[in-house]
Design a protein around this motif. Structure first.
Motif, PDB file in Angstrom:
ATOM      1  N   THR A  70      53.359  17.820 -10.109  1.00 19.22           N
ATOM      2  CA  THR A  70      52.315  18.569 -10.806  1.00 19.22           C
ATOM      3  C   THR A  70      52.606  18.729 -12.301  1.00 19.22           C
ATOM      4  OG1 THR A  70      53.290  20.791 -10.522  1.00 19.22           O
ATOM      5  CG2 THR A  70      51.909  19.939  -8.721  1.00 19.22           C
ATOM      6  N   TYR A 120      52.939  18.272 -16.264  1.00 17.23           N
ATOM      7  CA  TYR A 120      51.935  17.705 -17.165  1.00 17.23           C
ATOM      8  C   TYR A 120      52.618  17.072 -18.378  1.00 17.23           C
ATOM      9  CZ  TYR A 120      48.116  17.451 -20.585  1.00 17.23           C
ATOM     10  OH  TYR A 120      47.214  17.028 -21.526  1.00 17.23           O
ATOM     11  N   ASP A 154      52.272  15.655 -21.750  1.00 19.66           N
ATOM     12  CA  ASP A 154      51.214  15.892 -22.736  1.00 19.66           C
ATOM     13  C   ASP A 154      51.535  15.137 -24.022  1.00 19.66           C
ATOM     14  OD1 ASP A 154      49.332  16.949 -24.473  1.00 19.66           O
ATOM     15  OD2 ASP A 154      50.085  19.010 -24.371  1.00 19.66           O
ATOM     16  N   ASN A 190      45.151   9.495 -19.967  1.00 21.97           N
ATOM     17  CA  ASN A 190      44.774  10.631 -19.127  1.00 21.97           C
ATOM     18  C   ASN A 190      44.975  10.379 -17.642  1.00 21.97           C
ATOM     19  OD1 ASN A 190      44.025  12.003 -21.436  1.00 21.97           O
ATOM     20  ND2 ASN A 190      41.827  11.572 -21.200  1.00 21.97           N
ATOM     21  N   ILE A 197      50.088   9.652 -17.183  1.00 21.43           N
ATOM     22  CA  ILE A 197      50.492  10.903 -16.537  1.00 21.43           C
ATOM     23  C   ILE A 197      51.043  10.639 -15.145  1.00 21.43           C
ATOM     24  CG2 ILE A 197      49.620  13.082 -15.596  1.00 21.43           C
ATOM     25  CD1 ILE A 197      47.689  13.189 -17.967  1.00 21.43           C
ATOM     26  N   SER A 198      50.328   9.819 -14.375  1.00 13.83           N
ATOM     27  CA  SER A 198      50.749   9.516 -13.014  1.00 13.83           C
ATOM     28  C   SER A 198      52.094   8.783 -12.988  1.00 13.83           C
ATOM     29  CB  SER A 198      49.681   8.677 -12.321  1.00 13.83           C
ATOM     30  OG  SER A 198      50.071   8.324 -11.017  1.00 13.83           O
ATOM     31  N   GLN A 228      54.838  11.359 -13.704  1.00 12.15           N
ATOM     32  CA  GLN A 228      54.947  12.295 -12.585  1.00 12.15           C
ATOM     33  C   GLN A 228      55.657  11.677 -11.381  1.00 12.15           C
ATOM     34  OE1 GLN A 228      50.805  13.203 -11.986  1.00 12.15           O
ATOM     35  NE2 GLN A 228      50.904  15.132 -13.113  1.00 12.15           N
ATOM     36  N   SER A 238      43.986  19.960 -20.619  1.00 15.37           N
ATOM     37  CA  SER A 238      45.366  20.436 -20.568  1.00 15.37           C
ATOM     38  C   SER A 238      45.457  21.788 -19.867  1.00 15.37           C
ATOM     39  CB  SER A 238      45.932  20.552 -21.983  1.00 15.37           C
ATOM     40  OG  SER A 238      45.957  19.295 -22.629  1.00 15.37           O
ATOM     41  N   GLN A 259      43.761  22.978 -17.440  1.00 11.61           N
ATOM     42  CA  GLN A 259      43.735  22.781 -15.989  1.00 11.61           C
ATOM     43  C   GLN A 259      45.104  22.315 -15.488  1.00 11.61           C
ATOM     44  OE1 GLN A 259      40.961  19.784 -14.672  1.00 11.61           O
ATOM     45  NE2 GLN A 259      41.038  20.450 -12.547  1.00 11.61           N
ATOM     46  N   LYS A 260      45.727  21.416 -16.232  1.00  7.89           N
ATOM     47  CA  LYS A 260      47.039  20.897 -15.836  1.00  7.89           C
ATOM     48  C   LYS A 260      48.103  21.984 -15.906  1.00  7.89           C
ATOM     49  CE  LYS A 260      45.766  16.540 -15.322  1.00  7.89           C
ATOM     50  NZ  LYS A 260      45.785  15.868 -13.999  1.00  7.89           N
ATOM     51  N   SER A 274      47.648  24.344 -12.953  1.00  6.88           N
ATOM     52  CA  SER A 274      47.990  23.750 -11.663  1.00  6.88           C
ATOM     53  C   SER A 274      49.496  23.776 -11.422  1.00  6.88           C
ATOM     54  CB  SER A 274      47.470  22.309 -11.597  1.00  6.88           C
ATOM     55  OG  SER A 274      47.889  21.676 -10.412  1.00  6.88           O
ATOM     56  N   THR A 275      50.271  23.377 -12.413  1.00  5.93           N
ATOM     57  CA  THR A 275      51.719  23.357 -12.236  1.00  5.93           C
ATOM     58  C   THR A 275      52.289  24.773 -12.203  1.00  5.93           C
ATOM     59  OG1 THR A 275      53.743  22.240 -12.967  1.00  5.93           O
ATOM     60  CG2 THR A 275      52.323  23.110 -14.698  1.00  5.93           C
TER      61      THR A 275
END
Length: 340
Positions: A198, A200, A202, A229, A233-234, A237, A316, A318-319, A322-323
């Motif tokens: 989770t 982010y 950035d 985006n 990121i994926s 992660q 950002s 939202q990210k 979430s984490t």
């Protein structure tokens, strides 16, 4: 067991590495002992801790330390005794933990590992110097660091941190490759939140010096919002899982390098550079307080300071939320496991 090595004039500091017979420590011990972390003129006494079944391996590690003839290493204390390992230490790399195996999620590690870090927090409280700097590497690192701090109430919470530098290094590397520039040309990639899927990564505040010598915002230099985006990121992660899938073992060399980077910058300062560290949240940027949350920080005089005033867009936000939510869930599960 103890090994007497070279003698230097300066007063040595005691540095603990747990899980000392393991893969990460095998690289980390040399990096710390080379002088890159605490300084070329700072002698150290290495404290190496592992579990009794690893005693024979630990003996071999000590032989190799001796054979390296490292000038700053004054003494090695290799032990399976927690009290001896934590006695009078000034810095700790808490690496030892059950490693993530293929198919495992980080949450699978939580119940087993938080008990280890409860015990180590208690050992820090009882035996370490009160200004000790503690870096938690063993996963789930953020929540393990929180538990460690909880059970070491006599040591300031600011003296505990969790490693997200590996994620920052991974992110900067991805940008450098994409832009075709050296890694040193990329700065201010931020890792927010948890060292998990989770987190982010950035790049909205990151900069790159392009192959043509121009300084640009990373978003402008890459000029591909879809990649930044999503794929970028994926990739960051899930990089740990990708390494496990490729080599059948978790990240070791890169984790050791990141741990060295993290402690070096904390100890020696960042000279204004931003680095990512999981630290005790004060609620900055609307994050949940009292969890170990990764922020961009600067370091000076062995203290970290959260970089303030950065713009956070809706994507950002939202990210970050979430984490943060995951960290609060982990905190509850970890405390329950420790009190069970």
């Amino acid at each position: 067991m103890k090994i007497r090595l070279d003698f230097l004039q300066a007063e040595p500091i005691r540095v603990l590495i747990t899980g000392a017979a393991g893969q990460i420590a095998y690289s980390l011990i040399y990096m710390v002992s080379s002088g890159e972390v605490f300084g070329k003129d700072q002698p150290i006494i290495l404290h190496l801790l592992d579990i009794p079944p690893m005693t024979k391996v630990l003996e071999g590690v000590c032989m190799e330390i001796n054979d390296c003839a490292l000038p700053i290493v004054r003494e090695v204390v290799a032990t399976t005794n927690v009290a001896e390992a934590f006695k009078d230490i000034s810095a700790a790399f808490l690496v030892g933990a059950m490693p993530r195996k293929q198919g495992m999620e980080r949450k699978d590690l939580l119940s087993a590992n938080v008990r280890i870090f409860k015990e180590q927090g208690q050992a820090l409280d009882q035996h370490a110097k009160k200004d000790v700097k503690v870096l938690v590497v063993g996963n789930p690192a953020n929540t393990n660091a929180l538990i460690c701090s909880k059970y070491a109430p006599s040591i300031p919470k600011e003296n505990f941190s969790a490693m997200t530098r590996l994620d920052q290094n991974r992110g900067q590397s991805q940008i450098a490759v994409r832009c075709g520039v050296p890694i040193t040309n990329v700065k201010n990639v931020i890792i927010w939140g948890n060292h998990s899927s989770t987190q982010y990564p950035d790049i909205n505040h990151a900069e790159v010096i392009t192959a043509g010598g121009d300084k640009k915002k990373v978003r402008d230099a890459v000029n591909d919002d879809a990649w930044l985006n999503d794929t970028f990121i994926s990739t960051v992660q899930k990089r740990g899982a990708a390494v496990i899938a490729a080599r059948g073992l978790s990240s070791a060399m890169s984790a050791a390098k990141a741990a060295s980077d993290h402690m070096r910058d904390w100890w020696q300062g960042t000279d204004g550079r931003w680095v990512s560290m999981g630290v005790f949240s004060d609620g900055s940027y609307g994050t949940p307080a009292e969890v170990m949350y990764s922020f961009p920080v600067t370091c000076a005089n062995k203290k970290w300071t959260i970089v303030q005033g950065l713009a956070i867009d809706d994507f950002s936000r939202q990210k970050l939320d979430s984490t943060g939510n995951e960290l609060m869930e982990e905190r509850g599960e970890a405390i329950a496991a420790c009190e069970a």
